[in-house]
Design a protein around this motif. Structure first.
Motif, mmCIF file in Angstrom:
data_model
loop_
_atom_site.group_PDB
_atom_site.id
_atom_site.type_symbol
_atom_site.label_atom_id
_atom_site.label_comp_id
_atom_site.label_asym_id
_atom_site.label_seq_id
_atom_site.Cartn_x
_atom_site.Cartn_y
_atom_site.Cartn_z
ATOM 1 N N GLN A 55 0.846 -1.196 0.000
ATOM 2 C CA GLN A 55 0.000 0.000 0.000
ATOM 3 C C GLN A 55 0.884 1.251 0.000
ATOM 4 O O GLN A 55 1.083 1.895 1.027
ATOM 5 N N GLN A 56 1.397 1.582 -1.144
ATOM 6 C CA GLN A 56 2.315 2.703 -1.275
ATOM 7 C C GLN A 56 1.562 3.948 -1.758
ATOM 8 O O GLN A 56 1.016 3.969 -2.858
ATOM 9 N N VAL A 57 1.541 4.960 -0.911
ATOM 10 C CA VAL A 57 0.892 6.221 -1.248
ATOM 11 C C VAL A 57 1.950 7.192 -1.752
ATOM 12 O O VAL A 57 2.970 7.409 -1.093
ATOM 13 N N SER A 58 1.725 7.771 -2.919
ATOM 14 C CA SER A 58 2.696 8.696 -3.513
ATOM 15 C C SER A 58 2.152 10.116 -3.490
ATOM 16 O O SER A 58 0.950 10.339 -3.649
ATOM 17 N N ALA B 293 -6.901 8.778 -9.946
ATOM 18 C CA ALA B 293 -5.688 9.415 -9.444
ATOM 19 C C ALA B 293 -4.497 8.931 -10.246
ATOM 20 O O ALA B 293 -4.535 7.868 -10.876
ATOM 21 N N ASP B 294 -3.404 9.738 -10.202
ATOM 22 C CA ASP B 294 -2.205 9.367 -10.960
ATOM 23 C C ASP B 294 -1.187 8.622 -10.103
ATOM 24 O O ASP B 294 -0.052 8.399 -10.522
ATOM 25 N N GLY B 295 -1.578 8.241 -8.900
ATOM 26 C CA GLY B 295 -0.704 7.471 -8.017
ATOM 27 C C GLY B 295 -1.506 6.788 -6.931
ATOM 28 O O GLY B 295 -2.738 6.948 -6.849
ATOM 29 N N GLY B 296 -0.833 6.008 -6.088
ATOM 30 C CA GLY B 296 -1.515 5.351 -4.984
ATOM 31 C C GLY B 296 -2.081 6.382 -4.012
ATOM 32 O O GLY B 296 -1.410 7.356 -3.651
ATOM 33 N N PRO C 190 -4.978 1.964 -5.800
ATOM 34 C CA PRO C 190 -3.808 2.212 -6.654
ATOM 35 C C PRO C 190 -4.104 3.294 -7.690
ATOM 36 O O PRO C 190 -5.220 3.805 -7.787
ATOM 37 N N ALA C 191 -3.085 3.606 -8.472
ATOM 38 C CA ALA C 191 -3.231 4.629 -9.510
ATOM 39 C C ALA C 191 -4.249 4.195 -10.557
ATOM 40 O O ALA C 191 -4.479 2.997 -10.782
ATOM 41 N N GLY C 192 -4.857 5.187 -11.204
ATOM 42 C CA GLY C 192 -5.824 4.900 -12.257
ATOM 43 C C GLY C 192 -7.252 5.112 -11.800
ATOM 44 O O GLY C 192 -7.513 5.741 -10.769
#
Length: 374
Positions: A255-258, A283-286, A323-325
């Motif tokens: 679960q990586q949040v950017s 979103a474009d990231g986590g 996740p992203a997307g």
């Protein structure tokens, strides 16, 4: 025992007659036995109160503000063919079927499912008073006090009063987080002009909260803060909750949040019911999807149909990693306690049926033997 039964029957008839006389206006003239006029004590209804209005019994405020709305919600859900397990209309949401005040399956409330409202309110009140009074009479009559004390106890039990005081205070940052978009302000009190905008003046002022957070939103940062540490941070407004979620437990490696260069992304609520919420994220990231509904056992989540963990965020609410997307997040209330309760109830009912059947066969067998001996 026969004498006690006669006394109980006579007392029940007298109690029913007394209740019929007390509720005669509601029973005979179509009036509603309710305390809705008590809402005139509060804004915005206070501005519409008749001249020189005074409450008849201000201790009964729970009825128009809780019990009647609970009954309406339960009736509507049951008529739709579902059990009302949860409600999102109380605070940030809470269990409904399991709450003792809602009394969804109470025999008294069943009256409200058969007789149309608001007329059913009179019959519900009368039934409660009658059963409560007769039950107290029977309880005390079997104790040493005797007839006089039993009657006094019945009257005291049925007509006692209760007082409840509830005081709420929230800082502006808490109002923002709780998605409180409008506030009603009594006369003589002004709201901060840099945060609130007046949208209605008379008879009571209504303000719009210009800094309110959406019901569901995405964050691109998180901190681990639990209990009072999280509560104090929210109360003090020391953390920008629009971008940072306060988690009780740390995220896993998966679960990586950017951090986002601009907006964290979009979260759109596409379906919002008491026991199911569907949200579309982009979103474009986590990111962490934060939903300011109460975190409570029994809620399960999926992201694009795949099971996902519901995290406890911002002291008392829900969060799901996405996740992203573009993704669809569905959060559903499926408490295991209801399944276990239904299973145990079904098993108990089956046992009762078997025991009753066995007892009936035993009685028939005994009667056949007695008849054969004759």
């Amino acid at each position: 025992m026969t004498g006690l039964r006669r006394e109980l029957s006579l007392f029940a008839l007298l109690a029913a007659g007394l209740l019929a006389w007390l509720f005669r206006d509601a029973l005979l003239h179509g009036l509603v036995l309710g305390q809705t006029d008590l809402l005139y004590q509060f804004s915005p209804w206070k501005g519409y109160a008749p001249q020189e209005w005074t409450p008849r019994n201000w201790l009964l405020l729970d009825s128009p503000t809780q019990f009647v709305p609970f009954l309406i919600h339960a009736r509507d859900a049951l008529f739709e063919g579902r059990l009302p397990l949860w409600t999102n209309q109380l605070g940030a949401g809470q269990p409904f079927l399991a709450a003792f005040q809602t009394a969804v399956l109470s025999p008294f409330n069943l009256i409200g499912y058969v007789i149309p409202l608001p007329g059913a309110l009179t019959w519900i009140a009368a039934a409660r008073l009658l059963v409560g009074g007769v039950g107290m009479f029977l309880f005390l009559r079997t104790r040493p006090p005797g007839r006089v004390a039993s009657t006094v106890g019945d009257v005291g039990f049925r007509w006692n009063g209760a007082f409840h005081a509830l005081v709420n205070f929230a800082t502006p940052s808490v109002l923002d987080l709780l998605n409180v978009k409008y506030i009603v302000v009594p006369p003589g009190i002004d709201a901060s002009a840099d945060r609130f905008t007046v949208v209605a003046h008379a008879p009571t002022r209504v303000y719009r909260n210009d800094r309110v957070l959406p019901r569901a939103f995405l964050t691109d940062h998180w901190e681990q803060r639990a209990g009072n540490n999280a509560r104090r941070a929210i109360r003090d407004g020391s953390i920008d909750l629009r971008r940072t979620a306060l988690l009780e437990e740390p995220l896993t490696d998966d679960q990586q949040v950017s951090a986002a260069t601009g907006s964290p992304g979009e979260a759109t609520v596409t379906h919002y019911e008491h026991e199911r919420v569907t949200i579309t994220t982009q979103a474009d990231g986590g990111r962490l999807l934060v939903l300011t509904d109460t975190h409570y056992p029994g809620w399960v989540a999926t992201v694009d149909g795949v099971a996902a963990e519901i995290l406890r965020a911002n002291y008392a609410f829900r969060a799901v990693f996405v996740p992203a997307g573009r993704h669809e997040v569905e959060i559903t209330y499926r408490p295991a306690s209801v399944r276990w309760g239904a299973t145990i109830s079904a098993a108990a009912l089956q046992c009762l049926v078997l025991l009753s059947s066995g007892a009936r066969r035993a009685r028939l067998s005994s009667r056949a033997i007695r008849d054969a001996d004759r």
